[in-house]
Write an enzyme that holds these catalytic residues in place. Structure first.
Site, PDB file in Angstrom:
ATOM      1  N   HIS A 180       0.830  -1.220   0.000  1.00 26.99           N
ATOM      2  CA  HIS A 180       0.000   0.000   0.000  1.00 26.99           C
ATOM      3  C   HIS A 180       0.863   1.268   0.000  1.00 26.99           C
ATOM      4  O   HIS A 180       0.385   2.341   0.378  1.00 26.99           O
ATOM      5  CB  HIS A 180      -0.926   0.073   1.237  1.00 26.99           C
ATOM      6  CG  HIS A 180      -2.010  -0.941   1.263  1.00 26.99           C
ATOM      7  ND1 HIS A 180      -2.459  -1.510   2.430  1.00 26.99           N
ATOM      8  CD2 HIS A 180      -2.754  -1.491   0.268  1.00 26.99           C
ATOM      9  CE1 HIS A 180      -3.430  -2.366   2.164  1.00 26.99           C
ATOM     10  NE2 HIS A 180      -3.617  -2.389   0.856  1.00 26.99           N
ATOM     11  N   HIS A 208      -4.523   2.861   6.091  1.00 23.22           N
ATOM     12  CA  HIS A 208      -5.210   2.467   4.851  1.00 23.22           C
ATOM     13  C   HIS A 208      -6.122   1.298   5.221  1.00 23.22           C
ATOM     14  O   HIS A 208      -5.661   0.171   5.424  1.00 23.22           O
ATOM     15  CB  HIS A 208      -4.180   2.059   3.798  1.00 23.22           C
ATOM     16  CG  HIS A 208      -4.777   1.594   2.497  1.00 23.22           C
ATOM     17  ND1 HIS A 208      -4.671   2.300   1.325  1.00 23.22           N
ATOM     18  CD2 HIS A 208      -5.484   0.470   2.200  1.00 23.22           C
ATOM     19  CE1 HIS A 208      -5.299   1.648   0.356  1.00 23.22           C
ATOM     20  NE2 HIS A 208      -5.787   0.524   0.862  1.00 23.22           N
ATOM     21  N   LEU A 209      -7.414   1.582   5.342  1.00 25.23           N
ATOM     22  CA  LEU A 209      -8.350   0.559   5.813  1.00 25.23           C
ATOM     23  C   LEU A 209      -9.336   0.206   4.703  1.00 25.23           C
ATOM     24  O   LEU A 209     -10.362   0.869   4.513  1.00 25.23           O
ATOM     25  CB  LEU A 209      -9.116   1.073   7.040  1.00 25.23           C
ATOM     26  CG  LEU A 209      -8.275   1.670   8.178  1.00 25.23           C
ATOM     27  CD1 LEU A 209      -9.187   2.179   9.294  1.00 25.23           C
ATOM     28  CD2 LEU A 209      -7.284   0.647   8.718  1.00 25.23           C
ATOM     29  N   ARG A 241      -8.337 -11.606   5.839  1.00 22.91           N
ATOM     30  CA  ARG A 241      -6.976 -11.989   6.238  1.00 22.91           C
ATOM     31  C   ARG A 241      -6.785 -11.861   7.747  1.00 22.91           C
ATOM     32  O   ARG A 241      -7.290 -10.919   8.355  1.00 22.91           O
ATOM     33  CB  ARG A 241      -5.944 -11.105   5.531  1.00 22.91           C
ATOM     34  CG  ARG A 241      -5.811 -11.425   4.064  1.00 22.91           C
ATOM     35  CD  ARG A 241      -4.863 -10.476   3.374  1.00 22.91           C
ATOM     36  NE  ARG A 241      -5.527  -9.802   2.268  1.00 22.91           N
ATOM     37  CZ  ARG A 241      -5.051  -8.731   1.639  1.00 22.91           C
ATOM     38  NH1 ARG A 241      -3.900  -8.198   2.001  1.00 22.91           N
ATOM     39  NH2 ARG A 241      -5.722  -8.190   0.646  1.00 22.91           N
ATOM     40  N   PHE A 284     -17.696  -4.481   5.638  1.00 23.57           N
ATOM     41  CA  PHE A 284     -17.939  -3.773   6.890  1.00 23.57           C
ATOM     42  C   PHE A 284     -19.340  -3.180   6.969  1.00 23.57           C
ATOM     43  O   PHE A 284     -19.852  -2.952   8.064  1.00 23.57           O
ATOM     44  CB  PHE A 284     -16.849  -2.713   7.111  1.00 23.57           C
ATOM     45  CG  PHE A 284     -15.556  -3.339   7.552  1.00 23.57           C
ATOM     46  CD1 PHE A 284     -14.757  -4.018   6.648  1.00 23.57           C
ATOM     47  CD2 PHE A 284     -15.161  -3.298   8.883  1.00 23.57           C
ATOM     48  CE1 PHE A 284     -13.584  -4.643   7.052  1.00 23.57           C
ATOM     49  CE2 PHE A 284     -13.987  -3.913   9.296  1.00 23.57           C
ATOM     50  CZ  PHE A 284     -13.197  -4.586   8.383  1.00 23.57           C
ATOM     51  N   GLY A 330     -11.505   2.245   1.433  1.00 25.83           N
ATOM     52  CA  GLY A 330     -12.953   2.008   1.564  1.00 25.83           C
ATOM     53  C   GLY A 330     -13.525   2.282   2.940  1.00 25.83           C
ATOM     54  O   GLY A 330     -14.494   3.031   3.078  1.00 25.83           O
ATOM     55  N   GLU A 383      -4.377   6.200  -5.749  1.00 29.99           N
ATOM     56  CA  GLU A 383      -3.141   5.540  -6.172  1.00 29.99           C
ATOM     57  C   GLU A 383      -2.896   5.752  -7.666  1.00 29.99           C
ATOM     58  O   GLU A 383      -1.753   5.880  -8.097  1.00 29.99           O
ATOM     59  CB  GLU A 383      -3.233   4.039  -5.855  1.00 29.99           C
ATOM     60  CG  GLU A 383      -3.096   3.766  -4.364  1.00 29.99           C
ATOM     61  CD  GLU A 383      -3.723   2.450  -3.933  1.00 29.99           C
ATOM     62  OE1 GLU A 383      -4.970   2.364  -3.914  1.00 29.99           O
ATOM     63  OE2 GLU A 383      -2.977   1.513  -3.624  1.00 29.99           O
TER      64      GLU A 383
HETATM   65  P1  AMP Z   1     -11.291  -1.021  -0.634  1.00 31.17           P
HETATM   66  O1  AMP Z   1     -10.532  -2.310  -0.544  1.00 31.17           O
HETATM   67  O2  AMP Z   1     -10.476   0.183  -0.320  1.00 31.17           O
HETATM   68  O3  AMP Z   1     -12.077  -0.894  -1.923  1.00 31.17           O
HETATM   69  O4  AMP Z   1     -12.404  -1.079   0.527  1.00 31.17           O
HETATM   70  C1  AMP Z   1     -13.400  -2.047   0.541  1.00 31.17           C
HETATM   71  C2  AMP Z   1     -14.034  -2.086   1.919  1.00 31.17           C
HETATM   72  O5  AMP Z   1     -14.581  -0.796   2.218  1.00 31.17           O
HETATM   73  C3  AMP Z   1     -15.164  -3.092   2.027  1.00 31.17           C
HETATM   74  O6  AMP Z   1     -14.938  -3.965   3.114  1.00 31.17           O
HETATM   75  C4  AMP Z   1     -16.379  -2.238   2.330  1.00 31.17           C
HETATM   76  O7  AMP Z   1     -17.201  -2.829   3.250  1.00 31.17           O
HETATM   77  C5  AMP Z   1     -15.782  -0.999   2.951  1.00 31.17           C
HETATM   78  N1  AMP Z   1     -16.687   0.146   2.834  1.00 31.17           N
HETATM   79  C6  AMP Z   1     -17.069   0.820   1.743  1.00 31.17           C
HETATM   80  N2  AMP Z   1     -17.967   1.783   2.074  1.00 31.17           N
HETATM   81  C7  AMP Z   1     -18.171   1.702   3.411  1.00 31.17           C
HETATM   82  C8  AMP Z   1     -18.975   2.391   4.367  1.00 31.17           C
HETATM   83  N3  AMP Z   1     -19.764   3.400   3.997  1.00 31.17           N
HETATM   84  N4  AMP Z   1     -18.910   2.009   5.658  1.00 31.17           N
HETATM   85  C9  AMP Z   1     -18.112   0.997   6.045  1.00 31.17           C
HETATM   86  N5  AMP Z   1     -17.326   0.316   5.204  1.00 31.17           N
HETATM   87  C10 AMP Z   1     -17.348   0.649   3.904  1.00 31.17           C
END
Ligand code: AMP
Length: 397
Positions: A180, A208-209, A241, A284, A330, A383
């Site tokens: 990341h 970065h979550l 993971r 989430f 996300g 990114e």
């Molecule tokens: P990414 O890997 O950065 O695309 O993030 C994906 C993660 O972001 C997934 O687990 C989604 O559940 C989470 N996500 C997206 N929108 C929300 C939200 N409004 N509240 C909580 N989690 C979210």
């Protein structure tokens, strides 16, 4: 100058065409199911309807050909011909110890990437396939590799060396690499701009979550530690993971449940994290919806937040202080609950969240209270833009 950014997965491909005159995204798209029935492309252009192409693509070369055809398509495209693309930036997951910054791709680079494939068997091979496919279709267009690992090559040895026999590092390159990096670098630069400070004067903790999650300690713009390790399995609890666990669990599972290395790897990578604890979902949003009446859903979120808090505190120690904390990707960008829960109890570090300011999603915002000594930000990562910037810079030389 228009830069095409390519991010190749094993059966998917994401792309963005970025106009570097004003850093605007001209088109972005996603191809899924490469090599299987039902493959297709979805392209988004601001102000237009989504454009979908349903077409069988046998491999990544087919996929890139369709990306280029779509970009120049008379009605749905955004450029007249492929020559308008001045350079291509490729996201590459693992650059090993070879690369501490982005690099113009030549035969030697491809060879080095192939050597790194052993360290990232799921990620590097499709990245290389994407590069070769682009080279075949655009032989005269310069290409740049931008690595997820590069930003972390500044980590000091006491941070990246595992307490294992040193020969494993020397002979097998077993060490912490971190991932990341492009995202951590981007959001830390945005935070420094928002604070009106030179990044060289800042101690930053970037979280970065996303489905994959990592935290990075950044001192003066340089990564000094990060939670992912030899692979992206380490550190925080993630969607599927496990993150950090007692390593003895691996051999115990192999002995007691008679699992093969591949089965343990599958269990740790795909069946663990918040999915494993909750038994419900890795998403989430689903967990939040279920948490009210479901103990395990709530527990999975508690484990996730607790680990974030623990790493933020330990990185504040590693950095010898902290000026700002960033939440991105996300969950970090969108979930005010996750940000609040991850900072709860960190008042001793000078961290205070303003609940009202924290009520934001998907945009750059300062979310710390007036009196908070540490600034806290939500910053959407980008990114692709970072990759395009590096590509532009290296191709102008
Ligand atoms: P990414 O890997 O950065 O695309 O993030 C994906 C993660 O972001 C997934 O687990 C989604 O559940 C989470 N996500 C997206 N929108 C929300 C939200 N409004 N509240 C909580 N989690 C979210």
């Amino acid at each position: 100058m228009k830069v095409l950014v390519i991010n190749c997965g094993s059966s998917s491909l994401k792309y963005q065409l970025i106009n570097m005159e004003n850093e605007s995204c001209l088109a972005q798209g996603l191809i899924e199911r490469i090599g299987t029935e039902g493959s297709g492309l979805t392209q988004k252009v601001e102000g237009r309807e989504k454009y979908i192409v349903k077409q069988y693509m046998k491999d990544h070369k087919d996929a890139i050909k369709i990306v280029l055809d779509t970009l120049v398509d008379e009605t749905n495209g955004v450029i007249k011909n492929v020559e308008e693309i001045s350079s291509v930036g490729h996201r590459v997951v693992h650059g090993g110890e070879y690369y501490s910054s982005s690099v113009v791709i030549d035969e030697k680079v491809i060879q080095a990437l192939e050597e790194c494939s052993k360290l990232a068997p799921l990620h590097n091979p499709p990245n290389i396939i994407g590069i070769n496919a682009c080279k075949a279709l655009m032989p005269n267009t310069p290409m740049v590799a931008v690595f997820d690992t590069a930003f972390h090559q500044t980590m000091p040895d006491h941070s990246y060396i595992y307490p294992l026999p040193y020969e494993l590092y020397e002979d097998h390159k077993i060490r912490k690499y971190g991932f990341h990096g492009t995202s951590h670098k981007y959001v830390s630069q945005v935070a420094a701009e928002m604070m009106g400070k030179d990044i060289k004067d800042l101690k930053i903790i970037s979280c970065h979550l996303g489905n994959g999650a990592s935290i990075c300690a950044i001192d003066g713009g340089k990564s000094i530690d990060t939670t992912m390790g030899f692979t992206p399995l380490a550190g925080l609890a993630m969607g599927t993971r496990a993150g950090d666990i007692d390593p003895a669990i691996v051999t115990y599972l192999m002995q007691e449940l008679d699992l093969t290395p591949a089965q343990v790897s599958d269990l740790m990578n795909k069946k663990s994290g918040v999915l494993g604890v909750s038994g419900i979902s890795s998403d989430f949003r689903d967990l939040k919806a279920a948490a009210e009446g479901n103990k395990r859903a709530q527990l999975s979120l508690d484990v996730f937040h607790y680990r974030i808090k623990k790493f933020i505190s330990s990185y504040a120690g590693a950095l010898g202080g902290v000026d700002c904390i960033i939440f991105t990707a996300g969950i970090g960008e969108n979930s005010s609950d996750a940000r609040e829960a991850s900072c709860e109890g960190l008042e001793f570090l000078g961290v205070r969240i303003d609940k009202e300011k924290n009520n934001v999603a998907g945009k750059v915002a300062e979310i710390s209270a007036e009196e908070s000594i540490v600034k806290v930000f939500a910053i959407p990562t980008n990114e692709e833009l970072m990759i395009a910037r590096d590509t532009k810079e290296l191709c102008q030389l």
